[in-house]
Design an enzyme around this catalytic site. Structure first.
Site, PDB file in Angstrom:
ATOM      1  N   ALA A 161       0.896  -1.173   0.000  1.00 38.93           N
ATOM      2  CA  ALA A 161       0.000   0.000   0.000  1.00 38.93           C
ATOM      3  C   ALA A 161       0.927   1.213   0.000  1.00 38.93           C
ATOM      4  O   ALA A 161       1.190   1.811   1.025  1.00 38.93           O
ATOM      5  CB  ALA A 161      -0.898  -0.020   1.239  1.00 38.93           C
ATOM      6  N   ALA A 162       1.418   1.581  -1.176  1.00 35.54           N
ATOM      7  CA  ALA A 162       2.690   2.308  -1.229  1.00 35.54           C
ATOM      8  C   ALA A 162       2.633   3.837  -1.310  1.00 35.54           C
ATOM      9  O   ALA A 162       3.579   4.506  -0.899  1.00 35.54           O
ATOM     10  CB  ALA A 162       3.506   1.783  -2.398  1.00 35.54           C
ATOM     11  N   ALA A 163       1.571   4.418  -1.887  1.00 34.16           N
ATOM     12  CA  ALA A 163       1.608   5.863  -2.153  1.00 34.16           C
ATOM     13  C   ALA A 163       1.474   6.690  -0.867  1.00 34.16           C
ATOM     14  O   ALA A 163       0.826   6.247   0.070  1.00 34.16           O
ATOM     15  CB  ALA A 163       0.464   6.230  -3.100  1.00 34.16           C
ATOM     16  N   CYS A 204      -0.930   4.427  11.065  1.00 30.30           N
ATOM     17  CA  CYS A 204      -0.789   5.656  11.837  1.00 30.30           C
ATOM     18  C   CYS A 204      -2.109   5.933  12.563  1.00 30.30           C
ATOM     19  O   CYS A 204      -2.580   7.055  12.597  1.00 30.30           O
ATOM     20  CB  CYS A 204      -0.334   6.824  10.966  1.00 30.30           C
ATOM     21  SG  CYS A 204      -1.435   7.238   9.623  1.00 30.30           S
TER      22      CYS A 204
HETATM   23  N1  SAM Z   1       3.516   3.773   2.855  1.00 28.85           N
HETATM   24  C1  SAM Z   1       3.074   5.042   2.294  1.00 28.85           C
HETATM   25  C2  SAM Z   1       4.158   6.069   2.526  1.00 28.85           C
HETATM   26  O1  SAM Z   1       4.961   5.943   3.443  1.00 28.85           O
HETATM   27  O2  SAM Z   1       4.219   7.028   1.745  1.00 28.85           O
HETATM   28  C3  SAM Z   1       1.735   5.467   2.889  1.00 28.85           C
HETATM   29  C4  SAM Z   1       0.649   4.450   2.626  1.00 28.85           C
HETATM   30  S1  SAM Z   1      -0.951   4.970   3.120  1.00 28.85           S
HETATM   31  C5  SAM Z   1      -0.920   4.706   4.818  1.00 28.85           C
HETATM   32  C6  SAM Z   1      -1.958   3.665   2.546  1.00 28.85           C
HETATM   33  C7  SAM Z   1      -2.161   3.644   1.036  1.00 28.85           C
HETATM   34  O3  SAM Z   1      -2.911   2.476   0.693  1.00 28.85           O
HETATM   35  C8  SAM Z   1      -2.948   4.812   0.487  1.00 28.85           C
HETATM   36  O4  SAM Z   1      -2.223   5.449  -0.517  1.00 28.85           O
HETATM   37  C9  SAM Z   1      -4.218   4.179  -0.093  1.00 28.85           C
HETATM   38  O5  SAM Z   1      -4.700   4.823  -1.257  1.00 28.85           O
HETATM   39  C10 SAM Z   1      -3.734   2.785  -0.416  1.00 28.85           C
HETATM   40  N2  SAM Z   1      -4.781   1.757  -0.504  1.00 28.85           N
HETATM   41  C11 SAM Z   1      -6.043   1.774   0.001  1.00 28.85           C
HETATM   42  N3  SAM Z   1      -6.667   0.630  -0.261  1.00 28.85           N
HETATM   43  C12 SAM Z   1      -5.795  -0.146  -0.940  1.00 28.85           C
HETATM   44  C13 SAM Z   1      -5.871  -1.457  -1.501  1.00 28.85           C
HETATM   45  N4  SAM Z   1      -6.972  -2.182  -1.389  1.00 28.85           N
HETATM   46  N5  SAM Z   1      -4.785  -1.931  -2.145  1.00 28.85           N
HETATM   47  C14 SAM Z   1      -3.651  -1.193  -2.252  1.00 28.85           C
HETATM   48  N6  SAM Z   1      -3.521   0.065  -1.752  1.00 28.85           N
HETATM   49  C15 SAM Z   1      -4.587   0.567  -1.103  1.00 28.85           C
END
Ligand code: SAM
Length: 315
Positions: free
Chosen positions: A119-121, A242
């Site tokens: 879940a990278a962005a 978080c």
């Molecule tokens: N690790 C990232 C960083 O340090 O920049 C922050 C990640 S953020 C906590 C969680 C991310 O998971 C969000 O960008 C969200 O859009 C994405 N997300 C939500 N549901 C998801 C899914 N089913 N599969 C993959 N990504 C998902």
């Protein structure tokens, strides 16, 4: 604007009683700004020389954590000037909260490994994983939301990451598509972001509700099961959020251990600061597996955001 009442009532039951008032205050004050050198583009001595030239007073964060260097803090008033430096524009430094830096450090990927960020962005932790892997091996970065996916791709390119393969897909499907493929997996799960609440930024809290927490918990459970499926035997999986809510932390781990407990152990964690708390043993009707006690709930301070981390190993 004040914190949501239901949130503070729940928080009081989660954090240590004697620290509750101090923790509440951390939601009001602007945090110190922390950042790290991007080791794919620069070194700590080079970045320090650039900061001195720009006359930005910095303090080294002296963590005794392997051979780690290149983490700094500055006061919030200097943040604007930091973002006007060439080092910032060219991606030689990355602004990131200290608790976010801890997750990749504890997962500790090595060069040439196969690593998944599920879940990278926007990619702060992916960048750090790539740096620790020295741009070698295979780093898969998955993000579901279109806009955030493109932001992730831009970020990786800007920061000089060349070992990442990006996928705009649902992390819940990855375990079945890529069974037992990865040496290390980071699941920094989508969460209700309670630790990012700021009373001077009402938007940071506007989407929160207990209902949302419970809905998010269901998604986290499924992502965690998918991460388990994608992990090689002997591999390591780091789960983080978080948020403070046990529904988003202890509960998804409990769910995973109930299904695959015989194939998993949790790894005890040592952190380079002491504002930490052991996970809860119970919440509502749930009683949690003893192994979850190895996880850590980071309590917020004027520098560090609240965070929850558990490191698991697959037998
Ligand atoms: N690790 C990232 C960083 O340090 O920049 C922050 C990640 S953020 C906590 C969680 C991310 O998971 C969000 O960008 C969200 O859009 C994405 N997300 C939500 N549901 C998801 C899914 N089913 N599969 C993959 N990504 C998902």
């Amino acid at each position: 604007m004040s914190l949501p009442e239901a949130f503070t009532e729940r928080l009081e039951k989660i954090v240590p009683h004697e620290q509750f008032d101090a923790i509440l205050k951390t939601f009001d004050a602007p945090k110190q700004v922390t950042f790290r050198v991007n080791t794919l583009k620069s070194t700590a001595p080079e970045l320090e020389a650039e900061l001195q030239l720009a006359q930005i007073p910095y303090e080294r964060v002296g963590w005794d954590f392997g051979r780690l260097e290149g983490i700094y803090r500055i006061s919030p008033e200097d943040k604007l000037r930091l973002t006007q430096t060439d080092a910032f524009y060219d991606g030689r430094l990355y602004i990131q909260n200290l608790s976010s830096m801890i997750a990749p450090l504890l997962l500790a990927p090595k060069p040439e490994e196969t690593v998944l960020d599920l879940a990278a962005a926007p990619g702060g932790k992916t960048l750090m994983l790539a740096g620790m892997m020295e741009n070698t091996g295979w780093l898969s970065a998955v993000e579901l939301q279109r806009e955030r996916f493109f932001r992730l791709c831009d970020n990786l390119k800007h920061q000089g990451v060349t070992n990442a393969h990006t996928y705009m897909t649902d992390g819940r499907s990855v375990g079945k598509k890529c069974p037992e493929m990865f040496d290390r997996i980071l699941l920094d799960a989508p969460c209700s972001s309670e630790a990012r609440f700021k009373t001077h930024e009402p938007k940071s809290m506007s989407y929160w509700s207990v209902h949302k927490v419970k809905e998010t918990s269901k998604l986290q459970r499924r992502l965690l099961l998918s991460a388990f499926d994608a992990l090689k035997p002997g591999g390591k999986l780091l789960y983080s959020t978080c948020s403070f809510s046990p529904e988003e932390n202890e509960s998804p781990l409990q769910h995973l251990l109930e299904r695959h407990g015989e194939r998993l152990k949790t790894v005890p964690l040592t952190l380079p600061f002491d504002n930490v708390q052991k996970p809860l043993q119970r919440w509502g009707k749930e009683v949690y597996d003893e192994r979850i006690q190895n996880a850590v709930r980071i309590l917020p301070t004027d520098t560090i955001d609240g965070f929850f981390i558990c490191l698991l190993e697959k037998r």
